[in-house]
Design a protein around this motif. Structure first.
Motif, PDB file in Angstrom:
ATOM      1  N   ILE A  13      19.369  -5.906  -0.321  1.00 40.80           N
ATOM      2  CA  ILE A  13      19.716  -4.531  -0.708  1.00 40.80           C
ATOM      3  C   ILE A  13      20.648  -4.566  -1.927  1.00 40.80           C
ATOM      4  O   ILE A  13      20.487  -3.798  -2.880  1.00 40.80           O
ATOM      5  N   PHE A  14      21.605  -5.493  -1.884  1.00 41.89           N
ATOM      6  CA  PHE A  14      22.524  -5.660  -3.016  1.00 41.89           C
ATOM      7  C   PHE A  14      21.743  -5.932  -4.307  1.00 41.89           C
ATOM      8  O   PHE A  14      22.000  -5.332  -5.349  1.00 41.89           O
ATOM      9  N   ILE A  15      20.767  -6.829  -4.236  1.00 43.31           N
ATOM     10  CA  ILE A  15      19.992  -7.201  -5.427  1.00 43.31           C
ATOM     11  C   ILE A  15      19.173  -6.004  -5.936  1.00 43.31           C
ATOM     12  O   ILE A  15      19.129  -5.725  -7.129  1.00 43.31           O
ATOM     13  N   ARG A  70      19.889  -2.885  -5.616  1.00 45.14           N
ATOM     14  CA  ARG A  70      20.796  -1.926  -6.255  1.00 45.14           C
ATOM     15  C   ARG A  70      21.284  -2.445  -7.611  1.00 45.14           C
ATOM     16  O   ARG A  70      21.554  -1.650  -8.520  1.00 45.14           O
ATOM     17  N   GLU A  71      21.405  -3.765  -7.762  1.00 50.85           N
ATOM     18  CA  GLU A  71      21.736  -4.311  -9.081  1.00 50.85           C
ATOM     19  C   GLU A  71      20.629  -4.002 -10.075  1.00 50.85           C
ATOM     20  O   GLU A  71      20.895  -3.686 -11.235  1.00 50.85           O
ATOM     21  N   ALA A 124      18.617  -1.437 -10.008  1.00 52.12           N
ATOM     22  CA  ALA A 124      18.736  -0.015 -10.332  1.00 52.12           C
ATOM     23  C   ALA A 124      19.869   0.217 -11.329  1.00 52.12           C
ATOM     24  O   ALA A 124      19.732   0.999 -12.269  1.00 52.12           O
ATOM     25  N   GLY A 125      20.979  -0.487 -11.130  1.00 56.88           N
ATOM     26  CA  GLY A 125      22.142  -0.270 -11.977  1.00 56.88           C
ATOM     27  C   GLY A 125      22.031  -0.902 -13.354  1.00 56.88           C
ATOM     28  O   GLY A 125      22.602  -0.398 -14.313  1.00 56.88           O
ATOM     29  N   GLN A 126      21.300  -1.995 -13.459  1.00 61.05           N
ATOM     30  CA  GLN A 126      21.311  -2.752 -14.713  1.00 61.05           C
ATOM     31  C   GLN A 126      20.136  -2.470 -15.648  1.00 61.05           C
ATOM     32  O   GLN A 126      20.212  -2.776 -16.824  1.00 61.05           O
ATOM     33  N   ALA A 137      18.079   0.702   0.695  1.00 60.89           N
ATOM     34  CA  ALA A 137      18.994   0.664  -0.453  1.00 60.89           C
ATOM     35  C   ALA A 137      19.197   2.038  -1.080  1.00 60.89           C
ATOM     36  O   ALA A 137      20.291   2.329  -1.570  1.00 60.89           O
ATOM     37  N   PHE A 138      18.168   2.907  -1.062  1.00 59.17           N
ATOM     38  CA  PHE A 138      18.230   4.116  -1.892  1.00 59.17           C
ATOM     39  C   PHE A 138      18.074   5.438  -1.147  1.00 59.17           C
ATOM     40  O   PHE A 138      18.311   6.488  -1.721  1.00 59.17           O
TER      41      PHE A 138
END
Lengths: 435, 301
Positions: free
Chosen positions: B17-19, B21-22, B24-26, B50-51
Motif C-alpha cells: 500500500i505504501f508503494i 501511494r508513493e 500516486a504521489g510521485q 490504498a485509495f
C-alpha cells in the motif's frame, strides 16, 4: 532433514502461518568466504528450491571439488555475472520455515560495491558477517562491520565459515571470536553472536553439527528463527509522513479529507494531539482508518488514513507527529554520507534530498572528513568518490523534520539525487542539527 | 493490535500500500498493468485499500493478445464493472494489423513475445510515466535483482547495471522525459504469500485457476488448452482431463497442470507440496536460462 520439512508443512497448514513474522537480513562476505554457498545452503536445506530450479542446478557444469552441487549458483542470477563469476548487485531471496518468513538481501563483498552493501543493510534487521576460518579477521571484515555499525544494525551474527578446512578446531574459532570482539567493541556493535559453520558441508547451518560438540550454541537457522528484532524506537515518537491526500469530492463524501501514509514509528490514537511539520500547525486526530475500517489506534509499520479535527492545508511532504515528542526541525544537518555514484560529489552544485515523502534542494556546506573503512581512520578530503563514506554538513532549501538516525532510522535517513542524471547518488544518515 | 502481533502478511500488505501511494504521489500519469492473473488481481485489492473511498489515481491497462482465456476476459470485465475504474486495452491484433509485428506461424506460434511492442505503444500513447506491475522477485533469478522502482529508458529497456540503489523505504521516481518506471509493489511476496493473502481477503479469481474438466493437448511435454490459436492438426490428440492453470497468460504459452484442487485450501496445499515453480509452467521461459533477463532488457514486464 525430511523430518524437519514434514514438521514445517504440518504447522504451516491452514492458517498456522498467519502468526509468523518477518525477518530481513543481509550477508556480508566475499565470494571466497563462501557467502553464496551459505545462502544456497539455507535455501537448499530449508527446501526453498523448487524442482525446476534444482534441475537447472544439476544440469550446470559448476560442481564442487568433491562432485557435489555448487549451491552458490542459486544466488548469482544475471548472465553478465555468470560469465564473470561474481555477484554484481543486491539479490533478494525468500524462504520460510514454520517460525518465520525470511528476506535475504544478498550483497557482494567486493570493495567497489560498498554501496550495494549499504543498500542491503538499510533494508535489514540483522547482518551476517562471514569470516573464513583459515584467514580470520581480515581487512574486509572490518569494512563490512563498519557498514553494519554505520547503518545501526543492532543484531550481528559472525559466521566463522569453512570450519571443515581447519579440522573443526575450537582453538581456531576462539581466536577469531577474540579478535572480532575487539572490532565489535571499537564499533560499538551491541549484540554479536558467533557461530562456527561449514556452509559447504552444512554444519551448524540448519542442524547442529556433529563435528563440533564443543559448540553449545544454536545453529544459524535456529538463531535466525528465534532472535528478537523489534525496533526499540520509543512508541511515543509517533511519525507519519503524508504520501497522498484522499479527497473523493463526491456528493456523499463532500467533506472527506484523509491523510494517507505509513506510520514510521510509534503509535497514533484518536484524540491524540498532533503537530504538522514543518509548518508547526497543531490539531487533533479525529478518525483513524486502515483498510476503510475505523481503528482506535495504529502502530508503526501500518499503512493508514488519518483525519484531523481542523481543516488545515496539508499535502505530500508534510509529516504528522505527536505534539508531545516532536522531531528536530532544521535546515542545516550534520550527516554521514555514503557516496554511490561513479561521478564524484560536486560541492558547487545543488542536489535534491529525498527524506520520506519530502523532496527539497540542498547543498553540501562542508565536508568534515571521510573514513578509511579498512582502518577506520578519519581522513581530510574535499570530495567523495564512489563508495566513500564520511561526515558532511548539508544545507536544505526547506526545513526538514527529522530524528537522528541512531534514534529513529526511518526518520533519520535520506537519499541524495543528482538532478542532472536523476540517479540516487548518496545515502545520508542524520547525526545532529548543525544550526 | 500490537506490533508484535502483526503478521508477515500484514507487513507485506502495508508495504505494498505504501508503494502504491508513493506512485500516486510521485508520478503525473501512472497506470496499473492488469493481466487478469492472480498477482494483478491482488494489486487491484491493494489499490482499493490504498485509495478508497477515493478513486484510483490511475487507470488499469490490459494488453490483450487476442488469445486470452475467455474466462479471463469475462472476469476482467465483471471486475471493472464492480470497482468502477477506468480500463484501457491495448490489442496485439492492432500491432499486427499496423504491420508493427509479424505473427509467428507453425505449431509453436505465440503472441506472447509480440505483446512487448503493443505494451510499449500503449505506454507511449497514454504518456504513462509509471506502470505498476505484479511481478515478484521469487519468480525468476533475474527478477531477484529487480528494484521496486525500476527505471526503463525510452526503448523500454532495463539495464541491470544502472539500477538505482533503494535505501530504507525511499523510492526515487525522478525520470527524464521519455523514460518510465515499472513499479512492483509485491516484489517481496512469494507465490504462497499471494495465495494466502487471496484466501485471507476472499479475493475472487478467474475460474481457470481452479480444477475443472477441459479439452487439452500435449505439446513439448506440457498440457495445453485445446484452442484454435494453438494451430492444432491431426497429430494433436485431444483429451479430456481434470486440470487447472497456475498462471493466467496467453493460451499459446500457458500450460495446465493436472489437478483436483477446486478449492483455495487445496490449491495452497498443492503449491506447498509442489515441485514445479510457477514460471516452469510457462513455456517461453524454457527457451533459455537467460530468457527473462533478455526479455526484461527488451521491455517486457
Amino acid at each position: 532433514m525430511i523430518k524437519y520439512l514434514r514438521l514445517q508443512w504440518k504447522t504451516a497448514k491452514k492458517g498456522g502461518i498467519f502468526n509468523m513474522d518477518l525477518l530481513k537480513f543481509f550477508t556480508a562476505g566475499s565470494v571466497d568466504d563462501g557467502k553464496s554457498t551459505l545462502i544456497g545452503r539455507l535455501l537448499y536445506d530449508s527446501e526453498s528450491i523448487l524442482a525446476d530450479q534444482l534441475e537447472a542446478l544439476q544440469q550446470s557444469n559448476r560442481k564442487n571439488d568433491d562432485g557435489t552441487i555448487d549451491l552458490a549458483i542459486l544466488t548469482d542470477g544475471l548472465k553478465a555475472e555468470r560469465e564473470q563469476g561474481i555477484t554484481i548487485d543486491v539479490a533478494y531471496k525468500y524462504f520460510q520455515t514454520d517460525k518465520r518468513k525470511f528476506i535475504i538481501a544478498d550483497t557482494p563483498g567486493h570493495i567497489q560495491y560498498t554501496r550495494n552493501m549499504v543498500t542491503g543493510a538499510s533494508n535489514s534487521d540483522l547482518a551476517i558477517i562471514l569470516v573464513d576460518a583459515r584467514n580470520g579477521v581480515v581487512e574486509q571484515t572490518v569494512r563490512h562491520s563498519f557498514i553494519v555499525s554505520l547503518l545501526e544494525l543492532k543484531h550481528v551474527v559472525v559466521c566463522i565459515n569453512k570450519m571443515d578446512m581447519v579440522d573443526f578446531s575450537e582453538d581456531a574459532f576462539n581466536k577469531i571470536h577474540k579478535s572480532y570482539s575487539e572490532i565489535a567493541l571499537k564499533l560499538k556493535l551491541k549484540e554479536v553472536t558467533y557461530i562456527p559453520v561449514s556452509a559447504l558441508k552444512g554444519d551448524n547451518i540448519v542442524n547442529r553439527s556433529q563435528n563440533m560438540s564443543w559448540y553449545a550454541g544454536k545453529s544459524l537457522l535456529d538463531h535466525l528463527e528465534t532472535t528478537e528484532v523489534n525496533e526499540d524506537v520509543k512508541s511515543v515518537q509517533a511519525r507519519m509522513p503524508v504520501q497522498w491526500v484522499i479527497r473523493p469530492q463526491t456528493d456523499e463524501l463532500h467533506d472527506y479529507r484523509g491523510y494517507a501514509g505509513r506510520v514510521l514509528s510509534g503509535s497514533f490514537r484518536v484524540n491524540d494531539k498532533i503537530t504538522v511539520l514543518p509548518s508547526g500547525i497543531r490539531s487533533e486526530i479525529s478518525k483513524i482508518e486502515t483498510n476503510m475500517q475505523e481503528q482506535d489506534e495504529v502502530h508503526s509499520g501500518t499503512s493508514v488514513t488519518l483525519h484531523l479535527k481542523d481543516n488545515i492545508d496539508i499535502g505530500r511532504g508534510d509529516i504528522l507527529v505527536n505534539s508531545t515528542h516532536e522531531p528536530i526541525v532544521s535546515q542545516s544537518i550534520e550527516a554521514d554520507l555514503c557516496w554511490m555514484d561513479t561521478k564524484p560529489l560536486d560541492t558547487s552544485i545543488m542536489y535534491l534530498l529525498q527524506h520520506n515523502s519530502k523532496v527539497t534542494k540542498c547543498k553540501i556546506r562542508d565536508i568534515l572528513h571521510k573514513v578509511n573503512i579498512n582502518t577506520l581512520e578519519k581522513i581530510e578530503t574535499d570530495t567523495f568518490q564512489l563508495n566513500d563514506i564520511g561526515r558532511i554538513v548539508i544545507r536544505t532549501a526547506e526545513p526538514l523534520a527529522f530524528d537522528l538516525y541512531q534514534v529513529n532510522k526511518l526518520n533519520g535517513g535520506a537519499i541524495l539525487i543528482d538532478p542532472r542524471t536523476n540517479l540516487t547518488v548518496g545515502a545520508l544518515m542524520f547525526r545532529a542539527s548543525a544550526e | 493490535m500490537n506490533k508484535q502481533d502483526t503478521t508477515y502478511l500484514d507487513q507485506l500488505e502495508a508495504e505494498a500500500i505504501f508503494i502504491l501511494r508513493e506512485v500516486a504521489g510521485q508520478f503525473e500519469k501512472p497506470a496499473l498493468l492488469f493481466s487478469g492473473g492472480k498477482d494483478s488481481i491482488t494489486l487491484v485489492r491493494l489499490a482499493e485499500k490504498a485509495f478508497r473511498p477515493g478513486k484510483f489515481p490511475f487507470p488499469l491497462v490490459h494488453i490483450d493478445t487476442g488469445h486470452n482465456f475467455p474466462e479471463t476476459i469475462s472476469f476482467r470485465d465483471d471486475m471493472i464493472a464492480r470497482i468502477g475504474e477506468k480500463l484501457i486495452i491495448g490489442h496485439v491484433q492492432d500491432s499486427i494489423d499496423q504491420g508493427k509485428v509479424i505473427e509467428q506461424t507453425g505449431k509453436n506460434a505465440s503472441r506472447n513475445a509480440l505483446q512487448t511492442v503493443t505494451l510499449l505503444d500503449t505506454i507511449a500513447e497514454g504518456k504513462f510515466d509509471a506502470c505498476i506491475g505484479g511481478a515478484r522477485r521469487d519468480e525468476e533469478k533475474a527478477r531477484a535483482k529487480e528494484r521496486i522502482f525500476s527505471v526503463r529508458d525510452e526503448f523500454g529497456q532495463w539495464d541491470p547495471k544502472r539500477q538505482r540503489p533503494e535505501l530504507w523505504n525511499i523510492y526515487n521516481g525522478k525520470i527524464h522525459k521519455g523514460e518510465n518506471v515499472r513499479v512492483f509493489p509485491i516484489s517481496n511476496w512469494t507465490e504462497l504469500d499471494v495465495w494466502n493473502y487471496i484466501r485471507r481477503e476472499n479475493i475472487e479469481l478467474p475460474s481457470i485457476y481452479f480444477a475443472h474438466e477441459r479439452d487439452v493437448i500435449t505439446r513439448n511435454g506440457q498440457l495445453m488448452a485445446a484452442a484454435d490459436c494453438l494451430n492444432m492438426d491431426s497429430d494433436d490428440q485431444i483429451e479430456r482431463r481434470n486440470v487447472r492453470f497456475r498462471t493466467v497468460g496467453d493460451m499459446t504459452c500457458t500450460a495446465a497442470v493436472e489437478s483436483d484442487a477446486d478449492q483455495i485450501d487445496d490449491i495452497i496445499e498443492e503449491i506447498k507440496m509442489s515441485k514445479i515453480s510457477e514460471r516452469g509452467a510457462r513455456m517461453d521461459d524454457k527457451v533459455s536460462e537467460a530468457a527473462m533477463e533478455d526479455r526484461k532488457k527488451g521491455g517486457y514486464f
